[in-house]
Scaffold this motif. Structure first.
Motif, PDB file in Angstrom:
ATOM      1  N   ILE A   1       0.906  -1.149   0.000  1.00 41.64           N
ATOM      2  CA  ILE A   1       0.000   0.000   0.000  1.00 41.64           C
ATOM      3  C   ILE A   1       0.943   1.195   0.000  1.00 41.64           C
TER       4      ILE A   1
ATOM      5  N   ARG B   1     -17.069   4.396  -2.698  1.00 42.05           N
ATOM      6  CA  ARG B   1     -16.973   2.933  -2.674  1.00 42.05           C
ATOM      7  C   ARG B   1     -17.442   2.321  -3.986  1.00 42.05           C
TER       8      ARG B   1
ATOM      9  N   ILE C   1     -14.658   2.639  -6.337  1.00 37.94           N
ATOM     10  CA  ILE C   1     -13.661   1.586  -6.128  1.00 37.94           C
ATOM     11  C   ILE C   1     -14.158   0.261  -6.708  1.00 37.94           C
TER      12      ILE C   1
ATOM     13  N   LEU D   1      -5.612   5.110  -6.424  1.00 40.55           N
ATOM     14  CA  LEU D   1      -6.676   5.902  -5.824  1.00 40.55           C
ATOM     15  C   LEU D   1      -6.150   7.297  -5.513  1.00 40.55           C
TER      16      LEU D   1
ATOM     17  N   PRO E   1      -8.808   9.396  -2.201  1.00 39.81           N
ATOM     18  CA  PRO E   1     -10.109   8.732  -2.054  1.00 39.81           C
ATOM     19  C   PRO E   1     -10.903   9.154  -0.826  1.00 39.81           C
TER      20      PRO E   1
ATOM     21  N   MET F   1     -13.175   3.956   4.517  1.00 40.43           N
ATOM     22  CA  MET F   1     -12.350   3.899   3.312  1.00 40.43           C
ATOM     23  C   MET F   1     -11.017   3.215   3.615  1.00 40.43           C
ATOM     24  N   ARG F   2     -10.402   3.548   4.741  1.00 39.76           N
ATOM     25  CA  ARG F   2      -9.145   2.899   5.124  1.00 39.76           C
ATOM     26  C   ARG F   2      -9.328   1.396   5.277  1.00 39.76           C
TER      27      ARG F   2
ATOM     28  N   ILE G   1      -9.663  -0.279   1.873  1.00 40.58           N
ATOM     29  CA  ILE G   1      -8.383  -0.364   1.166  1.00 40.58           C
ATOM     30  C   ILE G   1      -7.507  -1.468   1.771  1.00 40.58           C
TER      31      ILE G   1
ATOM     32  N   ASN H   1      -6.237  -4.886  -0.173  1.00 40.32           N
ATOM     33  CA  ASN H   1      -4.821  -5.225  -0.215  1.00 40.32           C
ATOM     34  C   ASN H   1      -4.537  -6.593   0.408  1.00 40.32           C
TER      35      ASN H   1
ATOM     36  N   VAL I   1      -1.867  -1.355  -3.937  1.00 34.89           N
ATOM     37  CA  VAL I   1      -2.619  -0.096  -3.937  1.00 34.89           C
ATOM     38  C   VAL I   1      -1.662   1.084  -3.894  1.00 34.89           C
TER      39      VAL I   1
ATOM     40  N   ILE J   1      -2.056   5.050  -3.156  1.00 30.47           N
ATOM     41  CA  ILE J   1      -3.041   5.999  -2.643  1.00 30.47           C
ATOM     42  C   ILE J   1      -2.385   7.359  -2.470  1.00 30.47           C
TER      43      ILE J   1
ATOM     44  N   SER K   1      -0.324   3.079   4.837  1.00 26.47           N
ATOM     45  CA  SER K   1       0.703   2.652   3.874  1.00 26.47           C
ATOM     46  C   SER K   1       1.863   1.938   4.555  1.00 26.47           C
TER      47      SER K   1
END
Length: 223
Positions: free
Chosen positions: A34, A142, A145, A158, A161, A173-174, A177, A181, A188, A190, A202
């Motif tokens: 990520i 979403r 995505i 993304l 996002p 959202m986190r 993601i 992943n 990903v 981001i 990340s």
């Protein structure tokens, strides 16, 4: 054992007239990352990502996706990438399912079950028959995505996002993601202008400003 590079960017330049939007940027994204792409608004993040997707041609430099150049007329690399670069745009008077069905037909995908699968993956299955015009911003994000996942890419990009989302929407959202992943094995990228958002999610990151790379390496939570 060296990690496989899913994206490699080398000495990338892009100018618009006298303005240097991207100036000699090099970076790489490993399979399974990520990867946080951090910088203030106007730093060159979106321009770089658009070059990765082949939407803008660089003045110079090299972009390799799974070892394959994205230059010239080659578009084979797009089959392995999903992207949400701006706020998703949908037919507001159509349902979530019907919006994805249009994309399904345009993309000439084969398995119609994929529409149901991606709606479940982004937790919108119970909203599938609702008109998108009544969706919250988080639900639209979403669904955006879900679009990126339709063709089962190995990498999704993304761009901001979490923009415009309330704290709960940002948390949702986190979590989405992270699930994409970890559970789906999708790499990903981001982008964000908010350090705390990138830190929370990340494992590797790059910081850019005024079109130049400041630093690249492990995310602070992994140091």
């Amino acid at each position: 054992m060296e990690n496989k590079k899913i994206l490699s960017v080398k000495n990338l330049h892009k100018s618009f007239g006298d303005f240097k939007a991207v100036n000699n940027i090099s970076l790489h994204v490993n399979q399974g990352d990520i990867y946080g792409f951090l910088g203030p608004n106007g730093a060159g993040k979106s321009t770089t990502l658009r070059m990765v997707l082949g939407l803008i041609r660089p003045n110079s430099g090299e972009i390799l996706i799974n070892g394959e150049s994205n230059s010239g007329n080659n578009r084979n690399f797009l089959s392995s990438i999903g992207a949400l670069i701006e706020k998703p745009d949908f037919y507001k008077n159509l349902s979530a399912y019907d919006n994805l069905r249009i994309l399904f037909k345009m993309s000439r995908l084969k398995d119609s079950n994929r529409i149901s699968e991606v709606l479940k993956e982004v937790d919108l299955w119970d909203k599938k028959n609702q008109k998108v015009g009544g969706f919250s911003q988080g639900m639209k994000q979403r669904l955006g995505i879900a679009q990126t996942l339709m063709h089962q890419p190995s990498l999704i990009i993304l761009d901001e996002p979490s923009n415009g989302l309330d704290p709960q929407g940002q948390s949702d959202m986190r979590n989405l993601i992270l699930r994409i992943n970890k559970e789906m094995g999708i790499t990903v990228i981001i982008s964000s202008h908010i350090l705390s958002e990138i830190e929370k999610i990340s494992n590797r990151m790059v910081v850019i400003n005024k079109g130049e790379k400041i630093v690249e390496g492990l995310s602070l939570i992994h140091i």
